[in-house]
Write a protein that holds these residues in place. Structure first.
Motif, PDB file in Angstrom:
ATOM      1  N   VAL A  64      -5.757   1.365  11.768  1.00 60.01           N
ATOM      2  CA  VAL A  64      -6.949   1.953  11.128  1.00 60.01           C
ATOM      3  C   VAL A  64      -6.878   1.875   9.607  1.00 60.01           C
ATOM      4  O   VAL A  64      -7.905   1.757   8.938  1.00 60.01           O
ATOM      5  CB  VAL A  64      -7.206   3.419  11.564  1.00 60.01           C
ATOM      6  N   LEU A  65      -5.691   1.930   9.029  1.00 64.70           N
ATOM      7  CA  LEU A  65      -5.586   1.911   7.567  1.00 64.70           C
ATOM      8  C   LEU A  65      -5.765   0.519   6.977  1.00 64.70           C
ATOM      9  O   LEU A  65      -5.982   0.377   5.765  1.00 64.70           O
ATOM     10  CB  LEU A  65      -4.246   2.495   7.111  1.00 64.70           C
ATOM     11  N   SER A  66      -5.662  -0.518   7.802  1.00 63.57           N
ATOM     12  CA  SER A  66      -5.928  -1.859   7.279  1.00 63.57           C
ATOM     13  C   SER A  66      -7.396  -2.249   7.431  1.00 63.57           C
ATOM     14  O   SER A  66      -7.829  -3.258   6.867  1.00 63.57           O
ATOM     15  CB  SER A  66      -5.023  -2.891   7.952  1.00 63.57           C
TER      16      SER A  66
ATOM     17  N   ALA B 137     -12.637  -5.020   5.958  1.00 61.63           N
ATOM     18  CA  ALA B 137     -14.068  -4.824   5.693  1.00 61.63           C
ATOM     19  C   ALA B 137     -14.520  -5.513   4.417  1.00 61.63           C
ATOM     20  O   ALA B 137     -15.722  -5.699   4.203  1.00 61.63           O
ATOM     21  CB  ALA B 137     -14.374  -3.327   5.596  1.00 61.63           C
ATOM     22  N   ASP B 138     -13.571  -5.897   3.566  1.00 60.53           N
ATOM     23  CA  ASP B 138     -13.973  -6.392   2.235  1.00 60.53           C
ATOM     24  C   ASP B 138     -13.276  -7.686   1.828  1.00 60.53           C
ATOM     25  O   ASP B 138     -13.507  -8.181   0.730  1.00 60.53           O
ATOM     26  CB  ASP B 138     -13.683  -5.300   1.198  1.00 60.53           C
ATOM     27  N   CYS B 139     -12.448  -8.268   2.686  1.00 57.56           N
ATOM     28  CA  CYS B 139     -11.662  -9.437   2.260  1.00 57.56           C
ATOM     29  C   CYS B 139     -12.391 -10.758   2.470  1.00 57.56           C
ATOM     30  O   CYS B 139     -11.897 -11.809   2.065  1.00 57.56           O
ATOM     31  CB  CYS B 139     -10.312  -9.455   2.972  1.00 57.56           C
TER      32      CYS B 139
ATOM     33  N   MET C 126      -9.083   0.334  -1.398  1.00 56.27           N
ATOM     34  CA  MET C 126      -9.480   1.389  -0.459  1.00 56.27           C
ATOM     35  C   MET C 126      -8.382   1.663   0.560  1.00 56.27           C
ATOM     36  O   MET C 126      -8.204   2.809   1.003  1.00 56.27           O
ATOM     37  CB  MET C 126     -10.785   1.023   0.252  1.00 56.27           C
ATOM     38  N   ALA C 127      -7.613   0.638   0.929  1.00 50.72           N
ATOM     39  CA  ALA C 127      -6.505   0.846   1.872  1.00 50.72           C
ATOM     40  C   ALA C 127      -5.414   1.716   1.238  1.00 50.72           C
ATOM     41  O   ALA C 127      -4.842   2.589   1.908  1.00 50.72           O
ATOM     42  CB  ALA C 127      -5.938  -0.502   2.314  1.00 50.72           C
TER      43      ALA C 127
ATOM     44  N   THR D 120       0.826  -1.209   0.000  1.00 53.33           N
ATOM     45  CA  THR D 120       0.000   0.000   0.000  1.00 53.33           C
ATOM     46  C   THR D 120       0.860   1.259   0.000  1.00 53.33           C
ATOM     47  O   THR D 120       0.338   2.358   0.209  1.00 53.33           O
ATOM     48  CB  THR D 120      -0.944   0.043   1.235  1.00 53.33           C
ATOM     49  N   SER D 121       2.152   1.090  -0.231  1.00 49.16           N
ATOM     50  CA  SER D 121       3.027   2.265  -0.173  1.00 49.16           C
ATOM     51  C   SER D 121       2.753   3.180  -1.370  1.00 49.16           C
ATOM     52  O   SER D 121       2.373   2.735  -2.449  1.00 49.16           O
ATOM     53  CB  SER D 121       4.495   1.840  -0.144  1.00 49.16           C
ATOM     54  N   ILE D 122       2.915   4.457  -1.131  1.00 45.60           N
ATOM     55  CA  ILE D 122       2.627   5.465  -2.156  1.00 45.60           C
ATOM     56  C   ILE D 122       3.770   6.469  -2.187  1.00 45.60           C
ATOM     57  O   ILE D 122       4.528   6.630  -1.218  1.00 45.60           O
ATOM     58  CB  ILE D 122       1.307   6.211  -1.847  1.00 45.60           C
ATOM     59  N   GLU D 123       3.855   7.174  -3.307  1.00 45.97           N
ATOM     60  CA  GLU D 123       4.904   8.179  -3.492  1.00 45.97           C
ATOM     61  C   GLU D 123       4.251   9.431  -4.055  1.00 45.97           C
ATOM     62  O   GLU D 123       3.456   9.358  -4.995  1.00 45.97           O
ATOM     63  CB  GLU D 123       5.922   7.625  -4.492  1.00 45.97           C
ATOM     64  N   LYS D 124       4.587  10.569  -3.467  1.00 41.49           N
ATOM     65  CA  LYS D 124       4.034  11.829  -3.990  1.00 41.49           C
ATOM     66  C   LYS D 124       4.816  12.211  -5.238  1.00 41.49           C
ATOM     67  O   LYS D 124       6.044  12.313  -5.199  1.00 41.49           O
ATOM     68  CB  LYS D 124       4.132  12.922  -2.926  1.00 41.49           C
TER      69      LYS D 124
END
Lengths: 264, 264
Positions: free
Chosen positions: B178-180, B185-187, B38-39, B8-12
């Motif tokens: 909280v981010l997981s 909720a959907d797995c 969503m995560a 779920t890592s992101i880069e700006k």
């Protein structure tokens, strides 16, 4: 003309832009009811998305709405044959007051399995349902009759759960339809009034409505329940049934409960 | 490194623009799980909105997501001191696959009344919970143990309700946060499998999650129930509890149930 249809009317004034008017007739104190705002949005989204029925519509209420004109700025997310999705900015005086995001479809064309866990609640004595005092503008638009067993709070008895069971309809005889369900999802008193008394301010952060069927003419029955109030944050879950026994919508909102401030 | 945090890592990469990677490790067949998407969105929104906790996040899933890069385009709706709201476009190959809209806040600073209708479900015999076969990529990420009384469908007995009660956790030892919770909720398998058998495709149209508390380390308990399947449209309601007995989230999705098509 129907008060509801008159006060949710919109006019297309540009590309992806509509204009509406937020009437004072649906106010709670000085604030327009959030479900009424969602109904204006739903009417706009029906026109913009070219499908009749809001299968799911979510509103994020970010700033206090005003009585007066509103610019409704539409953004298409995806147009499809069976369902289409879009977003709508609810802008007044240059400030976005609410953001609506919705998927519309056509309930007449929806096909597949049906199965229900629970039927419409059976009312043992509907004639005994309690009228509320009429002290808000919104009370003049909608008649609400409360199950007395769940509305003990009206007689200062707070031994009940945060739950309502309500028979309701527009006072002017307007029959319910899918576009009025957002209003019926949010026009009832906060559930927590039944547990903590009819005081405090309960602003909605977010409201999501799933419309499941087109309501038949006649009164609606709404059941609203809060199960989890945690550090002042609560959900309010609702189911709405029509006069023929059909479930027409379910809804859930996230709200903040501020016990210390006045309801008005 | 945690699989979940890695994937779920992101880069700006620009103004209001982030880049992520949709890993195959969270696939259901050939399709990435919606809660995983969503995560990724929630992690981006945390950074963009400068609040830690997704109080409410809604996803509209409008087109099939792909494995590979994703552009995450952020739009600020309102920045506030206690809560902030924004939208996020989930774009792959120039096509918006999902739209997320969320209000973030800080659960550590939230104050007010607390009251609960129901405590965490008591498990009479947690050791008897059933393991599922591992035949999807997502099964290698999360261990799910099913209440055998509600999981009679696993033994081809369809006499139960569309309901699951599931003990679950990441297999690699990553603790829930909280981010997981969007993922948790959907797995789970569609609830309707318990009523109609583990066949069919149940795509999510919209998923809304309310995060109510930060989960403690340890396994989560999820209860999922469908009450109203009408003409192939259904809601799936969930509550998620942590190892210390706290309700950490509630969720609801609108999905279509397609019995005739294969699960994969």
């Amino acid at each position: 003309m129907s008060e509801f249809w008159q006060d949710t009317s919109i006019e297309k004034i540009g590309d992806n832009l509509w204009r509406g008017q937020v009437s004072e007739r649906w106010n709670v104190g000085t604030v327009p009811n959030g479900g009424y705002l969602m109904a204006i949005a739903a009417r706009t989204l029906r026109e913009a998305l070219h499908h009749d029925d809001p299968l799911t519509i979510t509103g994020h209420f970010v700033d206090r709405a005003l009585n007066g004109p509103v610019d409704l700025q539409f953004e298409q997310i995806r147009l499809g044959k069976s369902v289409s999705t879009g977003a709508l900015r609810f802008v007044q005086d240059g400030v976005e007051r609410a953001r609506f995001t919705a998927t519309f479809g056509d309930l007449d064309k929806t096909e597949g399995e049906s199965w229900m866990l629970e039927p419409k609640p059976v009312l043992e004595n509907p004639q005994a349902f309690l009228k509320t005092p009429r002290f808000l503008a919104i009370h003049d638009r909608v008649e609400m009759l409360f199950d007395p067993d769940k509305a003990r709070w009206m007689k200062a008895d707070l031994s009940g759960k945060p739950e309502h069971l309500i028979r309701y309809r527009f006072r002017d005889g307007t029959e319910p339809d899918v576009l009025s369900l957002p209003f019926f999802a949010d026009c009832v008193p906060p559930t927590v009034f039944a547990k903590f008394g009819p005081m405090g301010w309960v602003p909605t952060l977010e409201l999501t409505l799933h419309v499941r069927a087109k309501p038949a003419p006649g009164e609606l029955l709404g059941r609203f329940l809060t199960r989890y109030l945690i550090n002042g944050l609560m959900e309010e879950d609702g189911e709405i049934w029509d006069s023929e026994g059909k479930l027409v919508a379910i809804c859930r909102q996230l709200a903040r409960y501020r016990a210390s401030t006045s309801f008005l």
